[in-house]
Design a protein around this motif. Structure first.
Motif, PDB file in Angstrom:
ATOM      1  N   GLN A 136       0.843  -1.195   0.000  1.00  2.31           N
ATOM      2  CA  GLN A 136       0.000   0.000   0.000  1.00  2.31           C
ATOM      3  C   GLN A 136       0.882   1.249   0.000  1.00  2.31           C
ATOM      4  OE1 GLN A 136      -1.099   2.723   2.125  1.00  2.31           O
ATOM      5  NE2 GLN A 136      -2.684   3.239   0.614  1.00  2.31           N
ATOM      6  N   PHE A 137       0.555   2.148  -0.925  1.00  2.11           N
ATOM      7  CA  PHE A 137       1.294   3.395  -0.961  1.00  2.11           C
ATOM      8  C   PHE A 137       0.469   4.469  -0.290  1.00  2.11           C
ATOM      9  CE2 PHE A 137       2.916   7.383  -2.479  1.00  2.11           C
ATOM     10  CZ  PHE A 137       4.268   7.178  -2.387  1.00  2.11           C
ATOM     11  N   PRO A 138       0.955   5.066   0.809  1.00  6.73           N
ATOM     12  CA  PRO A 138       2.297   4.962   1.387  1.00  6.73           C
ATOM     13  C   PRO A 138       2.427   4.054   2.608  1.00  6.73           C
ATOM     14  CG  PRO A 138       1.196   6.877   2.253  1.00  6.73           C
ATOM     15  CD  PRO A 138       0.194   6.179   1.367  1.00  6.73           C
ATOM     16  N   LEU A 139       1.346   3.495   3.143  1.00 10.11           N
ATOM     17  CA  LEU A 139       1.466   2.835   4.447  1.00 10.11           C
ATOM     18  C   LEU A 139       2.337   1.583   4.399  1.00 10.11           C
ATOM     19  CD1 LEU A 139      -2.138   3.230   5.933  1.00 10.11           C
ATOM     20  CD2 LEU A 139      -0.112   4.640   6.337  1.00 10.11           C
ATOM     21  N   GLY A 140       2.346   0.895   3.256  1.00 11.30           N
ATOM     22  CA  GLY A 140       3.314  -0.183   3.085  1.00 11.30           C
ATOM     23  C   GLY A 140       2.819  -1.588   3.364  1.00 11.30           C
ATOM     24  N   HIS A 141       1.585  -1.759   3.861  1.00  7.95           N
ATOM     25  CA  HIS A 141       1.133  -3.119   4.142  1.00  7.95           C
ATOM     26  C   HIS A 141       0.606  -3.785   2.873  1.00  7.95           C
ATOM     27  CE1 HIS A 141      -2.401  -0.512   4.810  1.00  7.95           C
ATOM     28  NE2 HIS A 141      -3.065  -1.500   4.231  1.00  7.95           N
ATOM     29  N   ARG A 142       0.422  -5.119   2.958  1.00  6.76           N
ATOM     30  CA  ARG A 142      -0.095  -5.880   1.823  1.00  6.76           C
ATOM     31  C   ARG A 142      -1.540  -6.281   2.095  1.00  6.76           C
ATOM     32  NH1 ARG A 142       3.509 -10.577  -0.094  1.00  6.76           N
ATOM     33  NH2 ARG A 142       3.078 -11.493   1.934  1.00  6.76           N
ATOM     34  N   LEU A 143      -2.303  -6.357   1.031  1.00  9.68           N
ATOM     35  CA  LEU A 143      -3.692  -6.800   1.159  1.00  9.68           C
ATOM     36  C   LEU A 143      -3.687  -8.322   1.313  1.00  9.68           C
ATOM     37  CD1 LEU A 143      -6.151  -4.880   0.871  1.00  9.68           C
ATOM     38  CD2 LEU A 143      -6.459  -5.756  -1.428  1.00  9.68           C
ATOM     39  N   GLU A 144      -4.313  -8.813   2.383  1.00 11.85           N
ATOM     40  CA  GLU A 144      -4.338 -10.271   2.609  1.00 11.85           C
ATOM     41  C   GLU A 144      -5.210 -10.965   1.563  1.00 11.85           C
ATOM     42  OE1 GLU A 144      -2.330 -11.717   4.562  1.00 11.85           O
ATOM     43  OE2 GLU A 144      -1.599  -9.793   5.331  1.00 11.85           O
ATOM     44  N   GLU A 145      -4.987 -12.281   1.410  1.00  7.85           N
ATOM     45  CA  GLU A 145      -5.660 -12.993   0.319  1.00  7.85           C
ATOM     46  C   GLU A 145      -7.185 -13.002   0.487  1.00  7.85           C
ATOM     47  OE1 GLU A 145      -3.768 -16.526  -1.027  1.00  7.85           O
ATOM     48  OE2 GLU A 145      -5.451 -17.110  -2.299  1.00  7.85           O
ATOM     49  N   ASP A 146      -7.670 -13.153   1.708  1.00 14.55           N
ATOM     50  CA  ASP A 146      -9.123 -13.130   1.929  1.00 14.55           C
ATOM     51  C   ASP A 146      -9.714 -11.794   1.482  1.00 14.55           C
ATOM     52  OD1 ASP A 146      -9.055 -15.620   2.946  1.00 14.55           O
ATOM     53  OD2 ASP A 146      -9.413 -15.063   5.038  1.00 14.55           O
ATOM     54  N   ASP A 147      -8.982 -10.720   1.857  1.00 13.86           N
ATOM     55  CA  ASP A 147      -9.456  -9.384   1.501  1.00 13.86           C
ATOM     56  C   ASP A 147      -9.426  -9.209  -0.023  1.00 13.86           C
ATOM     57  OD1 ASP A 147     -10.471  -6.897   2.023  1.00 13.86           O
ATOM     58  OD2 ASP A 147      -8.609  -6.023   2.776  1.00 13.86           O
ATOM     59  N   ARG A 148      -8.378  -9.752  -0.646  1.00 11.44           N
ATOM     60  CA  ARG A 148      -8.301  -9.668  -2.112  1.00 11.44           C
ATOM     61  C   ARG A 148      -9.519 -10.327  -2.768  1.00 11.44           C
ATOM     62  NH1 ARG A 148      -2.273  -9.284  -4.084  1.00 11.44           N
ATOM     63  NH2 ARG A 148      -1.430  -8.371  -2.207  1.00 11.44           N
ATOM     64  N   ARG A 149      -9.847 -11.521  -2.278  1.00  7.19           N
ATOM     65  CA  ARG A 149     -10.994 -12.231  -2.881  1.00  7.19           C
ATOM     66  C   ARG A 149     -12.296 -11.472  -2.633  1.00  7.19           C
ATOM     67  NH1 ARG A 149      -9.389 -16.916  -5.033  1.00  7.19           N
ATOM     68  NH2 ARG A 149      -7.407 -17.755  -4.280  1.00  7.19           N
ATOM     69  N   ALA A 150     -12.403 -10.855  -1.441  1.00  7.90           N
ATOM     70  CA  ALA A 150     -13.614 -10.083  -1.128  1.00  7.90           C
ATOM     71  C   ALA A 150     -13.700  -8.824  -2.008  1.00  7.90           C
ATOM     72  CB  ALA A 150     -13.618  -9.708   0.352  1.00  7.90           C
ATOM     73  N   VAL A 151     -12.553  -8.214  -2.279  1.00  8.00           N
ATOM     74  CA  VAL A 151     -12.547  -7.038  -3.169  1.00  8.00           C
ATOM     75  C   VAL A 151     -13.019  -7.437  -4.566  1.00  8.00           C
ATOM     76  CG1 VAL A 151     -11.048  -5.386  -4.375  1.00  8.00           C
ATOM     77  CG2 VAL A 151     -10.799  -5.715  -1.899  1.00  8.00           C
ATOM     78  N   LEU A 152     -12.518  -8.602  -5.034  1.00  2.00           N
ATOM     79  CA  LEU A 152     -12.938  -9.090  -6.355  1.00  2.00           C
ATOM     80  C   LEU A 152     -14.438  -9.331  -6.406  1.00  2.00           C
ATOM     81  CD1 LEU A 152     -10.328 -11.705  -7.611  1.00  2.00           C
ATOM     82  CD2 LEU A 152     -10.679  -9.348  -8.351  1.00  2.00           C
ATOM     83  N   ALA A 153     -14.954  -9.956  -5.347  1.00  4.73           N
ATOM     84  CA  ALA A 153     -16.387 -10.263  -5.307  1.00  4.73           C
ATOM     85  C   ALA A 153     -17.200  -8.957  -5.336  1.00  4.73           C
ATOM     86  CB  ALA A 153     -16.718 -11.072  -4.044  1.00  4.73           C
ATOM     87  N   TRP A 154     -16.735  -7.962  -4.557  1.00 11.08           N
ATOM     88  CA  TRP A 154     -17.412  -6.659  -4.551  1.00 11.08           C
ATOM     89  C   TRP A 154     -17.400  -6.022  -5.950  1.00 11.08           C
ATOM     90  CZ3 TRP A 154     -15.296  -1.960  -5.889  1.00 11.08           C
ATOM     91  CH2 TRP A 154     -16.115  -0.844  -5.683  1.00 11.08           C
ATOM     92  N   ALA A 155     -16.219  -6.103  -6.602  1.00  8.99           N
ATOM     93  CA  ALA A 155     -16.103  -5.475  -7.928  1.00  8.99           C
ATOM     94  C   ALA A 155     -17.050  -6.145  -8.910  1.00  8.99           C
ATOM     95  CB  ALA A 155     -14.662  -5.564  -8.424  1.00  8.99           C
ATOM     96  N   ARG A 156     -17.132  -7.472  -8.858  1.00  9.38           N
ATOM     97  CA  ARG A 156     -18.026  -8.180  -9.783  1.00  9.38           C
ATOM     98  C   ARG A 156     -19.479  -7.783  -9.552  1.00  9.38           C
ATOM     99  NH1 ARG A 156     -15.654 -12.683  -8.020  1.00  9.38           N
ATOM    100  NH2 ARG A 156     -13.705 -13.244  -9.076  1.00  9.38           N
ATOM    101  N   ARG A 157     -19.871  -7.673  -8.282  1.00 11.99           N
ATOM    102  CA  ARG A 157     -21.258  -7.304  -7.962  1.00 11.99           C
ATOM    103  C   ARG A 157     -21.558  -5.863  -8.322  1.00 11.99           C
ATOM    104  NH1 ARG A 157     -20.304  -9.604  -3.022  1.00 11.99           N
ATOM    105  NH2 ARG A 157     -20.238  -7.541  -2.060  1.00 11.99           N
ATOM    106  N   SER A 158     -20.604  -4.966  -8.033  1.00 10.85           N
ATOM    107  CA  SER A 158     -20.896  -3.525  -8.123  1.00 10.85           C
ATOM    108  C   SER A 158     -20.739  -2.972  -9.538  1.00 10.85           C
ATOM    109  CB  SER A 158     -19.966  -2.755  -7.194  1.00 10.85           C
ATOM    110  OG  SER A 158     -18.636  -2.834  -7.678  1.00 10.85           O
ATOM    111  N   GLY A 159     -20.059  -3.712 -10.401  1.00  8.55           N
ATOM    112  CA  GLY A 159     -19.803  -3.177 -11.739  1.00  8.55           C
ATOM    113  C   GLY A 159     -18.644  -2.196 -11.770  1.00  8.55           C
ATOM    114  N   SER A 160     -17.939  -2.063 -10.648  1.00  8.33           N
ATOM    115  CA  SER A 160     -16.798  -1.146 -10.566  1.00  8.33           C
ATOM    116  C   SER A 160     -15.556  -1.822 -11.147  1.00  8.33           C
ATOM    117  CB  SER A 160     -16.576  -0.816  -9.090  1.00  8.33           C
ATOM    118  OG  SER A 160     -15.756   0.307  -8.938  1.00  8.33           O
ATOM    119  N   VAL A 161     -14.618  -1.019 -11.615  1.00  7.26           N
ATOM    120  CA  VAL A 161     -13.350  -1.533 -12.133  1.00  7.26           C
ATOM    121  C   VAL A 161     -12.243  -1.252 -11.117  1.00  7.26           C
ATOM    122  CG1 VAL A 161     -11.588  -1.256 -13.941  1.00  7.26           C
ATOM    123  CG2 VAL A 161     -14.021  -1.256 -14.550  1.00  7.26           C
TER     124      VAL A 161
END
Lengths: 460, 460
Positions: B236-261
């Motif tokens: 993460q810029f600038p905080l520096g942490h990484r997105l965990e895998e569960d969160d990544r999958r949840a972000v993908l699911a949200w994007a698919r539902r919301s129509g956001s890119v």
């Protein structure tokens, strides 16, 4: 692991591919140790360096990891989606004789230009978004000396091509939601880009016979004063005529009164043939609301992707701000090579040399066109790298383009540049990319197209 | 005309300048003949070539013209505005020790990279706007092998830097007038760019402790689903942490539902330190509405100005269309050199080498920071080329930045990346540009800043 010493694939690459294959097939599992580079080198009879480089490459791509003092191990790789079916990119069907705008002749690239690249050094920093100081100084000196546009280095903004320059300009000057006038016929891709930037397109009818300033006054009289006007005064694209000096001064006066900004695209203004130079619009009054847009694609190397804006002082802060947001787009290496060519005068000498080459090509093209019955006139012959050939009424220009393409010749119909086609039939013929003999051959094939033969059929 | 053989200015350039001077002063008038190159060479005792090259340069810049068989004459020059007062561009005041993001160490540029440029050839054609086929194939293979993102060459779109890539993306996906969510704190320049593209900025609070997917769901619940979300999941810029895998999958699911890119900016994801790799968002599902954005600035050369998008098939036609309108922006020469480095595995080996160098630097920086009383914690140490040093409450981070700069050290306050500063005091420290000894010295000077001494003052 076995290496094939007769294969075209190098030994290092074979090691890399075999380890990757073993990991992908599950023969090697995460944290499995790999042989030491010494053991691997001995077993495969390769140099220690080859083994080491293979492991480094695998490590760089995340297939293995090294533990200091302990060795090399298979990495944990994230679960990836399955590999896609490889699809080979279709190569373009290149015409044998290309007379479309934008083509160049590789034979014109001088040896000195090739040599300039050998001295390029990589860098550890991004260039200034507006361009390296040396390049901006060189371009300002070039514009002052060669293009009659006195300007300072800090007024130069370097861009990665003319369209990228217009993108920065549109964002900086706030064209979204406002009207931008484009020459009609004109540079259709640039018009579409500006519309994509959110601007409303206003066509500006251009014709060698009618003053552009008058067309602009008409817009103002109709209450349609645009935020900006995109003009090609040195060599109207595509018609090819030049804006006369009186008209230039009238356009400037209109811009000052209307608050509109003129973008002066001088895409091939370096090339004149037997006519005296005209001052650039921006050069007539460097404080006028005119942004000059130049490129090195036509004079040097179209693969460079280097254009530049000269921005009048009043508009400079916003353009510099947006250039900073979009960031530097031209590589430091490209900037270094071009700055060197500008400083040494090599660019000016190259322009003088190719100007003679292009004059010969233009003359050959014009002579050849005289022999084609379907061609009733040739326009735009004073400047630039293309001419417009007017066809006899009744000829279907699109059919000529299609038939020419079948015969290996690529040309463009003037209708492709009109905002409301079709107009009187005409072809755009770009002579920058072909030598005189090829130009004659292209015109010979063009003349042989059935669609060009309308005039030779028996009179009614 | 007289030449000064002791001057640093070359003889050709002296001839050029003296003729230009004579024309400017009116000593030479339009159509005045110049001596033949043979006569000039004899009179000045220079080689015929020097005289010829000087005349060519004058001709290229429009000061003289040649008539075949008759000689060289003074050209008619358009009336130009007076030359401006030359202003020297002020050089930036470079800090001695630069720990700002984006800086690199010239010592990391390998000899092989220097050598690669010597083989570059100029070209006579502009590259495909989406990039050369060889480069797109190399990048697709690299993403598939090294970044866990299986993709095809035709899904790669080459751009001149990350910001230029986002400009193309914003125009292609129609962000103008719509909401785009940005991490807060986040990449402020990119946020300002997207606002300049006409988008409305929605801040997305990010914190290592709270899932990003939850923050996105909150936006949707409030009826503020953005058209796009800009994320930096690897680091993460600038905080520096990484997105965990569960969160990544949840972000993908949200994007698919919301129509956001989702725009996944993987600006320095090549660098991990002691943690297993995580799949890229795009790699988890290559058909998801995620555009992957990579750059070679961090792994190779920040002056290259080469970034690339991997666009999922559904979004590809619009992005390719707009890339075509903006045109090619990366020079063919740059593309050729990088494609060669990708194909040979040299890039992967280079990444493995610098990964070790950066691990040593990071370790040195972290050890040095342990000794600084004002630093109460260090975040973002698992990946990338910078860390965030949290300062003790009450320390004025802006004052530390200013005082450090006076001591020759450039660092950034975390507040510079917040959409509504100030927050808890913290500094961003980029270790990519300095060796361990310089990093220790920089931290020593930082610790000596009076503003860092809040904790060492007598207790109240």
């Amino acid at each position: 692991m076995e290496l094939d010493r007769t294969a075209s694939t190098g030994l290092r690459q074979q090691i890399v591919e075999q380890v990757r294959g073993a990991v992908e097939r599950g023969v090697l599992l995460p944290d499995d140790p790999l042989p030491s580079t010494r053991a691997l080198a001995e077993a495969l009879a390769v140099s220690r360096t080859t083994a080491l480089e293979a492991y480094l490459e695998l490590e760089g791509d995340g297939w293995v990891y090294g533990v200091h003092g302990a060795g090399t191990f298979v990495a944990h790789r994230p679960a990836a989606a399955p590999a896609p079916t490889p699809v080979v990119l279709e190569p373009d069907d290149e015409p044998e004789l290309d007379l479309r705008a934008g083509t160049m002749d590789p034979g014109l690239v001088p040896d000195a230009w090739r040599a300039a690249w050998r001295a390029v050094s990589p860098r550890s920093f991004a260039p200034d978004p507006c361009g390296d100081p040396a390049l901006r100084s060189g371009l300002a000196a070039y514009l002052s000396s060669a293009r009659g546009l006195p300007c300072r280095p800090e007024e130069i903004v370097v861009c990665a091509g003319a369209s990228e320059a217009v993108t920065v300009l549109g964002l900086a000057l706030g064209w979204a939601g406002r009207a931008v006038a484009f020459e009609d016929p004109g540079y259709a891709d640039m018009r579409d880009l500006v519309v994509r930037l959110g601007a409303r397109h206003v066509p500006l009818p251009v014709d060698a016979a009618a003053p552009v300033a008058l067309a602009l006054e008409h817009l103002t009289a109709r209450g349609e004063t645009p935020a900006a006007v995109y003009l090609t005064p040195s060599h109207q694209f595509p018609l090819g005529h030049r804006l006369e000096e009186d008209d230039r001064r009238a356009v400037l006066a209109w811009a000052r009164r209307s608050g509109s900004v003129v973008v002066e695209d001088d895409y091939d203004g370096e090339f004149r043939f037997g006519v005296p130079p005209l001052p650039s619009l921006a050069g007539l009054d460097p404080d006028a609301p005119v942004v000059y847009l130049g490129t090195l694609s036509k004079v040097l190397d179209p693969s460079l992707r280097l254009a530049y804006l000269r921005v009048p002082p009043a508009l400079l802060p916003e353009v510099v701000h947006v250039r900073g947001l979009v960031g530097a787009t031209v590589s430091g290496q490209v900037q270094e090579v071009v700055a060197g060519w500008l400083a040494s005068g090599a660019l000016s000498r190259h322009i003088a040399r190719v100007r003679r080459v292009y004059a010969d090509r233009r003359a050959a093209l014009l002579r050849a066109l005289e022999e084609v019955p379907g061609v009733v006139g040739v326009r735009g012959i004073e400047a630039g790298l293309h001419v417009v050939a007017d066809l006899a009424p009744g000829i279907d220009a699109a059919a000529v383009v299609a038939q020419a393409r079948e015969r290996g010749v690529a040309v463009t119909s003037l209708d492709d540049f009109r905002s409301s086609p079709p107009g009187p039939p005409a072809l755009l013929l770009h002579h920058g990319g072909l030598d005189p003999q090829s130009l004659r051959e292209a015109v010979r094939r063009l003349a042989g197209c059935a669609a060009m033969g309308v005039r030779t059929s028996p009179p009614a």
